[in-house]
Design a protein around this motif. Structure first.
Motif, short mmCIF file in Angstrom:
data_model
loop_
_atom_site.label_atom_id
_atom_site.label_comp_id
_atom_site.label_asym_id
_atom_site.label_seq_id
_atom_site.Cartn_x
_atom_site.Cartn_y
_atom_site.Cartn_z
N GLY A 1 8.49 -23.56 -18.87
CA GLY A 1 8.85 -22.61 -19.80
C GLY A 1 9.50 -21.39 -19.34
O GLY A 1 10.26 -21.61 -18.11
N ASP A 2 9.04 -20.35 -19.87
CA ASP A 2 9.89 -18.92 -19.42
C ASP A 2 8.66 -18.17 -18.59
O ASP A 2 9.02 -16.98 -18.23
N SER A 3 7.56 -18.64 -18.28
CA SER A 3 6.64 -18.00 -17.75
C SER A 3 6.54 -18.01 -15.84
O SER A 3 6.71 -18.73 -15.41
N ILE A 4 6.76 -16.73 -15.48
CA ILE A 4 7.16 -16.55 -14.08
C ILE A 4 6.25 -15.36 -13.52
O ILE A 4 6.16 -14.35 -14.11
N LEU A 5 5.55 -15.56 -12.51
CA LEU A 5 4.59 -14.68 -11.91
C LEU A 5 5.28 -14.32 -10.35
O LEU A 5 5.47 -15.30 -9.64
N SER A 6 5.67 -13.19 -10.26
CA SER A 6 6.42 -12.79 -8.89
C SER A 6 5.95 -11.21 -8.58
O SER A 6 5.49 -10.63 -9.11
N GLY A 7 6.14 -11.24 -7.08
CA GLY A 7 5.82 -9.83 -6.86
C GLY A 7 6.67 -9.69 -5.22
O GLY A 7 7.09 -10.71 -4.60
N GLU A 8 6.85 -8.47 -4.94
CA GLU A 8 7.31 -7.91 -3.73
C GLU A 8 6.45 -6.93 -3.16
O GLU A 8 6.05 -6.09 -3.67
N VAL A 9 6.74 -6.93 -1.62
CA VAL A 9 6.13 -5.80 -1.00
C VAL A 9 7.03 -5.18 -0.02
O VAL A 9 7.62 -5.91 0.70
N LYS A 10 7.31 -3.93 -0.24
CA LYS A 10 8.45 -3.34 0.83
C LYS A 10 7.87 -2.09 1.49
O LYS A 10 6.80 -1.41 0.93
N ILE A 11 8.37 -1.62 2.51
CA ILE A 11 8.11 -0.54 3.17
C ILE A 11 8.98 0.46 2.75
O ILE A 11 10.06 0.28 2.53
N GLN A 12 8.45 1.58 2.05
CA GLN A 12 9.24 2.57 1.50
C GLN A 12 8.80 4.12 1.94
O GLN A 12 7.86 4.26 2.50
N ASN A 13 9.86 5.07 1.90
CA ASN A 13 9.47 6.50 2.32
C ASN A 13 9.27 7.24 0.98
O ASN A 13 9.87 7.60 0.36
N SER A 14 8.11 6.92 0.63
CA SER A 14 7.49 7.68 -0.65
C SER A 14 6.02 8.26 -0.29
O SER A 14 5.24 7.68 0.09
N SER A 15 5.97 9.45 -1.20
CA SER A 15 4.41 9.94 -1.25
C SER A 15 3.54 9.39 -2.12
O SER A 15 4.51 8.63 -3.11
#
Length: 213
Positions: A83-97
């Protein structure tokens, strides 16, 4: 008497077929997620966490990818149900407080009026709202030269469920955060983060109940 016997036999056969059909339905529609590895996303997330998020499924597909290095590092993982069910994730290095991260995700998630659920633990921060969750973990990129400033670099994970989910509310937020915690911990190792962060065995817990309201 023979007529009654035939009726009883017919009724028993019908019941047997009905029960057989029910058991076939259960196997057919739940085996998809159960067929996933015991741990998904490069063995960083228990299969049970995925089952807490995605609805019953005839099939399931898992995939992950690692790319870049230093402050360009990224790790991603997805689980496709039918069907239309999706579980997704990303992990990125970011310059953020922490404040910049929190301000962004406080308003993220569309027009949902629900307040974000937040928790801080061991120098890390987690936030969930609507159908997504995010975790912020300080991280010194592996390409940073000794003695130079590392700025506000951090690993920032973002996880969401697209389409239907098995539950909602705090229960969904907690499950998404557990998924985010697993892939963030994996990314912390894979990205060679030079920070003193220690990941507790237990993922962060939101204070509210887990009833899936």
């Amino acid at each position: 008497m023979r007529k009654n016997t035939k009726i009883l036999a017919l009724g028993a056969a019908t019941l047997t077929l009905a029960m057989g059909g029910w058991f076939s339905y259960q196997e057919y529609f739940t085996k998809g997620l159960d067929s996933l590895p015991e741990k998904v996303c490069d063995e960083s997330v228990p299969r049970e966490t995925v089952i807490r998020i995605l609805p019953e499924s005839r099939s399931a597909e898992e995939g992950s990818d690692t790319s870049g290095s230093g402050n360009g590092f990224m790790y991603s993982c997805h689980i496709y149900g039918d069907g239309d069910s999706i579980l997704s994730g990303e992990v990125k290095i970011q310059n953020s407080s922490v404040k910049g991260w929190e301000d962004y995700y406080q308003s993220y998630g569309g027009k949902s009026g629900a307040a974000a659920e937040k928790v801080s633990f061991n120098g890390m921060h987690a936030l969930a709202r609507s159908n997504f969750a995010s975790i912020y973990v300080p991280c010194v990129p592996s390409t940073t030269k000794p003695g130079t400033t590392s700025g506000n670099y951090a690993l920032v994970s973002e996880v969401r469920v697209i389409g239907e989910s098995r539950t909602a509310g705090t229960a969904l937020h907690q499950a998404l955060t557990d998924f985010a915690y697993g892939i963030t911990q994996h990314a912390h190792r894979a990205g060679n983060c030079g920070s003193d962060i220690t990941f507790p065995t237990q993922p962060p817990r939101f204070e509210e109940d887990q009833t899936g309201r």
